[in-house]
Design a protein around this motif. Structure first.
Motif, PDB file in Angstrom:
ATOM      1  N   PRO A   1       0.126  14.930   3.751  1.00  0.00           N
ATOM      2  CA  PRO A   1      -0.589  14.175   4.722  1.00  0.00           C
ATOM      3  C   PRO A   1      -0.739  14.916   5.936  1.00  0.00           C
ATOM      4  CG  PRO A   1       1.444  12.883   4.023  1.00  0.00           C
ATOM      5  CD  PRO A   1       1.291  14.292   3.082  1.00  0.00           C
TER       6      PRO A   1
ATOM      7  N   GLY B   1      -7.569  16.960  10.058  1.00  0.00           N
ATOM      8  CA  GLY B   1      -8.915  16.417  10.368  1.00  0.00           C
ATOM      9  C   GLY B   1      -9.082  15.475  11.401  1.00  0.00           C
ATOM     10  N   VAL B   2      -9.927  14.460  10.905  1.00  0.00           N
ATOM     11  CA  VAL B   2     -10.118  13.183  11.930  1.00  0.00           C
ATOM     12  C   VAL B   2      -9.398  12.042  11.589  1.00  0.00           C
ATOM     13  CG1 VAL B   2     -12.061  11.847  12.785  1.00  0.00           C
ATOM     14  CG2 VAL B   2     -12.512  14.416  12.190  1.00  0.00           C
ATOM     15  N   ASP B   3      -8.638  11.650  12.446  1.00  0.00           N
ATOM     16  CA  ASP B   3      -8.276  10.116  12.065  1.00  0.00           C
ATOM     17  C   ASP B   3      -9.178   9.089  12.497  1.00  0.00           C
ATOM     18  OD1 ASP B   3      -6.815   7.734  12.059  1.00  0.00           O
ATOM     19  OD2 ASP B   3      -4.912   8.602  12.979  1.00  0.00           O
ATOM     20  N   LEU B   4      -9.641   8.489  11.775  1.00  0.00           N
ATOM     21  CA  LEU B   4     -10.534   7.415  12.026  1.00  0.00           C
ATOM     22  C   LEU B   4     -10.158   6.174  12.784  1.00  0.00           C
ATOM     23  CD1 LEU B   4     -12.486   6.710   8.544  1.00  0.00           C
ATOM     24  CD2 LEU B   4     -12.941   8.705  10.283  1.00  0.00           C
ATOM     25  N   ASN B   5      -8.739   6.177  12.885  1.00  0.00           N
ATOM     26  CA  ASN B   5      -8.276   5.099  13.690  1.00  0.00           C
ATOM     27  C   ASN B   5      -8.023   5.515  15.103  1.00  0.00           C
ATOM     28  OD1 ASN B   5      -8.056   2.838  11.737  1.00  0.00           O
ATOM     29  ND2 ASN B   5      -6.727   4.483  10.857  1.00  0.00           N
TER      30      ASN B   5
ATOM     31  N   ALA C   1      -0.948  17.620   6.677  1.00  0.00           N
ATOM     32  CA  ALA C   1      -1.876  18.797   6.616  1.00  0.00           C
ATOM     33  C   ALA C   1      -3.392  18.038   6.329  1.00  0.00           C
ATOM     34  CB  ALA C   1      -1.673  19.742   5.439  1.00  0.00           C
ATOM     35  N   ARG C   2      -3.502  16.903   6.255  1.00  0.00           N
ATOM     36  CA  ARG C   2      -4.606  16.271   5.929  1.00  0.00           C
ATOM     37  C   ARG C   2      -5.523  16.581   7.177  1.00  0.00           C
ATOM     38  NH1 ARG C   2      -3.459  10.621   4.195  1.00  0.00           N
ATOM     39  NH2 ARG C   2      -1.552  11.305   2.741  1.00  0.00           N
TER      40      ARG C   2
ATOM     41  N   THR D   1     -13.892  11.900  26.067  1.00  0.00           N
ATOM     42  CA  THR D   1     -15.225  12.240  25.895  1.00  0.00           C
ATOM     43  C   THR D   1     -15.981  11.039  25.182  1.00  0.00           C
ATOM     44  OG1 THR D   1     -14.917  13.468  23.916  1.00  0.00           O
ATOM     45  CG2 THR D   1     -15.110  14.756  26.161  1.00  0.00           C
ATOM     46  N   PRO D   2     -16.086  10.192  25.953  1.00  0.00           N
ATOM     47  CA  PRO D   2     -16.829   8.905  25.052  1.00  0.00           C
ATOM     48  C   PRO D   2     -18.319   9.555  24.998  1.00  0.00           C
ATOM     49  CG  PRO D   2     -16.502   8.433  27.824  1.00  0.00           C
ATOM     50  CD  PRO D   2     -15.635   9.996  27.311  1.00  0.00           C
ATOM     51  N   GLY D   3     -18.806   9.166  24.165  1.00  0.00           N
ATOM     52  CA  GLY D   3     -20.354   9.285  23.675  1.00  0.00           C
ATOM     53  C   GLY D   3     -21.149   9.241  25.246  1.00  0.00           C
TER      54      GLY D   3
ATOM     55  N   ALA E   1       0.860  -1.160  -0.113  1.00  0.00           N
ATOM     56  CA  ALA E   1      -0.031  -0.137  -0.033  1.00  0.00           C
ATOM     57  C   ALA E   1       0.872   1.110   0.032  1.00  0.00           C
ATOM     58  CB  ALA E   1      -0.992  -0.042   1.218  1.00  0.00           C
TER      59      ALA E   1
ATOM     60  N   GLN F   1      -9.995   7.308  18.293  1.00  0.00           N
ATOM     61  CA  GLN F   1     -11.413   7.850  18.876  1.00  0.00           C
ATOM     62  C   GLN F   1     -10.810   8.778  19.847  1.00  0.00           C
ATOM     63  OE1 GLN F   1     -14.284   5.177  20.027  1.00  0.00           O
ATOM     64  NE2 GLN F   1     -13.725   4.007  18.119  1.00  0.00           N
ATOM     65  N   ALA F   2     -11.872   9.981  19.679  1.00  0.00           N
ATOM     66  CA  ALA F   2     -11.838  11.041  20.638  1.00  0.00           C
ATOM     67  C   ALA F   2     -11.746  10.538  22.045  1.00  0.00           C
ATOM     68  CB  ALA F   2     -13.125  12.073  20.439  1.00  0.00           C
ATOM     69  N   SER F   3     -10.339  10.982  22.502  1.00  0.00           N
ATOM     70  CA  SER F   3     -10.301  10.517  23.961  1.00  0.00           C
ATOM     71  C   SER F   3     -10.982  11.428  25.114  1.00  0.00           C
ATOM     72  CB  SER F   3      -8.907  10.143  24.222  1.00  0.00           C
ATOM     73  OG  SER F   3      -8.068  11.779  23.924  1.00  0.00           O
TER      74      SER F   3
END
Lengths: 553, 204
Positions: free
Chosen positions: B180, B185-189, B182-183, B195-197, B39, B191-193
């Protein structure tokens, strides 16, 4: 070139299927008639978008099935001819979408490793139109409701009670008993004594109902998913994909497919697709596909295709012509769309009476580049117009406006893309432009605090997108797997394409197995006489360790 | 100071992949089937002034074969390496057409390096150094000859690219297309730490 599967079309669901099949070890050739990736979900530069509009307007008789199908699918096109500078800095989507942070697409992106190719940002706000020049932010979580200074205690308690209910196991509660099918707005008023305003906000801006008749149970399931999404990557439940979203995500899946050996052939129309009769058992089941300007012929035992590519005999329902079939499915899912480019930011000046504390200042997730804007200027947001919110608009359907600016990588600095989408539930003979102009104007009026007069968009494109023919009647054993139409509901679109891709994947695996095809890495063993049934047992195989660059980040 | 750079490789007759493998892993495999790639690979170069440049190398994975390279490659690339085979004249022609494509599609600030591979087979040379060098100079490309087999010139070209990049490509300016880093944004891998939903019933 002989492959196990030929995939026709690089829309999201076909691209996910191609990636999954090649990861499972099957040989795939992936073809698109367009010179770009993404099919009906493509991300295009401004010039490409204008050319797309042109090519869908021109009528010519000598057209391929794909071109004919596309011209029937996209109608009522009107495009402002002016071309803008920096065309290549735009990445405009044919299928604007917001993606729930918890759901099938995000799962697939992570499990396939495609997540590392694309970028995402959090949707800053969801707001509901509240009269000329004014919107109100929609509380997306219990925290929002709790923090609100303007909601009365009674309202807070009712909203809290509803959100608790929607995030729990509501299927078996007495509230839902016998009411699963009643219109959701009614349910909210009856079971939770919510007033008209709150019920509207929940139904259209939280559950994304299309019309007042949307049933209760599916709406509750959607809300549950979105509540579960809240907090995963930040305070908003929704993500906006960089560079136009789905088109870029489709490219990511195609890249993964290519890395796993899939051959890509873009920009070629299908010259012929047939399954010739043959006496040889091996040849009998094979399709032969010829592409324009390509001497090499493709042969395969299975086709996965967007319906646009298929001659009518391979499409379901069209052989036993049921005259009413086509027209009903068409109008049921059609959407009127508008893409507009503006050079003034939209501001959500929240109406005083219902202002909810939502200031960007105390939001820990706001990215750096947004701090240059004033607190109420927004770069990515969704504005919802419930039915009947504009006198000259629709009284029966909800209309969405997605705002995507520089931080979504889809426009150059100082420009914003507005995507207006309106579901068409009945056959109207009004043009896309007539239908959507009022909504565009109401949205543009929200820029008014920056300039004395309402601004004019620099570019507009209006069109109607009809649904693909239904593929439900297709038998499971057909060697042509037709991609079903994805949901057109904004936050459901990407997840439904993913679910469909998984369905197509398993169907393909069954068919390939039935015709004796095995994943590449197992073919050697087969020849050496080891009859070891190794089954494909997951949509995505585990990621290789070498594949995973996370340790260097 | 660290830069993260992405570059794309356009695989020509001579496999870029073998060059990249030499650079990243110092390996060479004569029998490597060039259709299935990794990849992407990463390698870090430290310059004399202690600047480190991290290469994130995207193999084009055969998508260039029918001119079906996704815009995704161009968007994030600070540099492109186009490889031809010095033992085949036709491969330089292909390289030229790719360079035209890059000049048309990619960000104007992209650094393009033209590599004549298989310098170990100089006895069978069809493309002269002068010819390639002249073309590279005309187009403002970096140029060198390499051998993925012996490793000759490989480290040098990547170091030369690393030196050229910082002046040419600020790491996260939006004027050019962002790399990359500056990409952002959000890293999908990740999770926001913290503050769990609030609505995560534990039904896992």
């Amino acid at each position: 070139m002989d492959v196990d599967v030929v995939v026709l079309g690089t829309g999201l669901s076909e691209s996910i299927t191609a990636a999954a099949l090649s990861k499972a070890g099957f040989s795939v050739a992936h073809v698109d008639a367009n010179p770009y990736y993404g099919g009906d979900e493509a991300s295009l530069t401004l010039d490409e978008l204008a050319a797309w509009a042109d090519s869908h307007c021109t009528s010519s008789d000598a057209a391929s099935p794909y071109t004919r199908s596309q011209r029937a699918k996209f109608t009522s096109i009107s495009c402002s001819s002016s071309s803008l500078a920096q065309s290549r800095q735009y990445s405009l989507s044919l299928a604007p979408t917001i993606i729930p942070s918890a759901g099938p697409l995000i799962d697939a992106l992570i499990a396939s490793g495609v997540s590392r190719y694309g970028g995402f940002k959090l949707l800053e706000k969801v707001a509901i139109y509240d009269g000329p020049g004014s919107v109100k932010a929609v509380p997306g979580s219990k925290e929002d409701v709790f923090k609100s200074k303007e909601l009365s205690l009674v309202d807070k308690r009712r909203l809290m009670r509803f959100l608790m209910f929607a995030s729990g196991d509501f299927e078996t509660t007495k509230e839902i008993e016998g009411k699963a099918e009643i219109p959701f707005v009614e349910f909210l008023k009856d079971a939770f004594s919510l007033d008209h305003r709150s019920a509207n906000a929940i139904a259209y801006a939280l559950a994304f109902c299309i019309s007042p008749s949307d049933p209760t149970l599916p709406a509750l399931h959607r809300i549950k998913q979105y509540l579960r999404s809240t907090g995963r990557y930040g305070p908003s439940p929704f993500l906006v994909g960089h560079y136009g979203g789905l088109g870029e995500i489709a490219q990511g899946f195609c890249r993964t497919a290519a890395v796993n050996g899939t051959t890509y052939i873009l920009g070629r129309q299908i010259a012929s697709l047939e399954r010739p009769k043959s006496d040889s058992v091996d040849e009998r089941l094979k399709f032969k596909i010829e592409l324009e300007d390509l001497p090499e012929q493709l042969t395969c035992c299975l086709i996965v295709a967007s319906p646009d590519y298929l001659p009518s005999q391979y499409l379901p329902g069209t052989t036993e012509a049921r005259p009413d079939d086509q027209s009903t499915t068409h109008s049921a899912h059609a959407v009127a769309r508008c893409v507009a480019i503006i050079d003034q930011p939209i501001s959500f000046l929240e109406s005083q009476a219902t202002a909810i504390d939502h200031s960007a200042g105390e939001n820990p997730y706001v990215e750096e580049n947004e701090s240059s804007h004033a607190a109420t200027d927004i770069d990515t947001a969704l504005l919802v117009f419930p039915p009947g919110s504009l006198p000259e608009g629709s009284a029966t359907v909800s209309v969405n406006v997605l705002v995507a600016g520089e931080s979504s990588m889809s426009t150059p600095r100082g420009k914003w893309a507005l995507y207006v989408s309106m579901p068409l539930l009945d056959n109207s003979n009004r043009s896309a432009e007539e239908l959507l102009r009022p909504y565009l104007a109401a949205t543009l009026a929200l820029t008014v605090q920056h300039s004395a007069t309402t601004i004019q968009p620099l570019f507009t494109l209006f069109y109607v997108q009809h649904a693909d023919p239904s593929s439900e009647s297709r038998p499971d054993t057909s060697p042509v797997i037709v991609a079903p139409t994805s949901s057109r509901r904004l936050p459901e679109n990407a997840d439904s394409a993913t679910i469909q891709a998984e369905g197509m994947f398993w169907k393909a695996i069954r068919m390939l197995k039935a015709s004796g095809r095995r994943p590449l890495q197992q073919r050697g063993e087969e020849e050496s006489g080891i009859e070891d049934e190794v089954d494909v047992d997951s949509f995505w195989p585990p990621l290789d360790v070498v594949d995973d660059p996370s340790d260097d980040w | 100071m660290a830069y993260t750079q992405t570059q794309i490789g356009v695989r020509s007759e001579a496999s870029l992949q073998s060059l990249v493998l030499r650079f990243v892993k110092d390996q060479f495999d004569d029998y490597r089937e060039s259709t299935i790639g990794a990849a992407f690979l990463t390698q870090t170069v430290t310059l004399e002034d202690q600047t480190t440049v991290k290469f994130e190398i995207w193999d084009t994975a055969g998508q260039e074969r029918y001119k079906s390279l996704a815009p995704m490659y161009y968007r994030n690339a600070n540099c492109a390496v186009v490889v031809y085979d010095i033992t085949q004249t036709a491969s330089l022609e292909k390289a030229r057409s790719w360079i035209r494509e890059l000049q048309r599609q990619a960000d104007p600030s992209i650094v393009i390096a033209l590599c004549g591979n298989k310098s170990d087979l100089a006895a069978r040379r069809q493309v002269t150094e002068e010819e390639a060098k002249k073309y590279a100079d005309e187009e403002g490309l970096m140029w060198c000859e390499t051998s993925a087999k012996t490793g000759e010139g490989v480290q040098e070209i990547f170091t030369a690219i690393a030196k050229k990049l910082p002046q040419n490509a600020p790491p996260s300016a939006r004027g050019g297309r962002p790399g990359p880093a500056a990409r952002a944004g959000v890293d999908l891998n990740k999770q926001a730490s913290g503050t769990p939903g609030q609505n995560e019933p534990c039904n896992c």
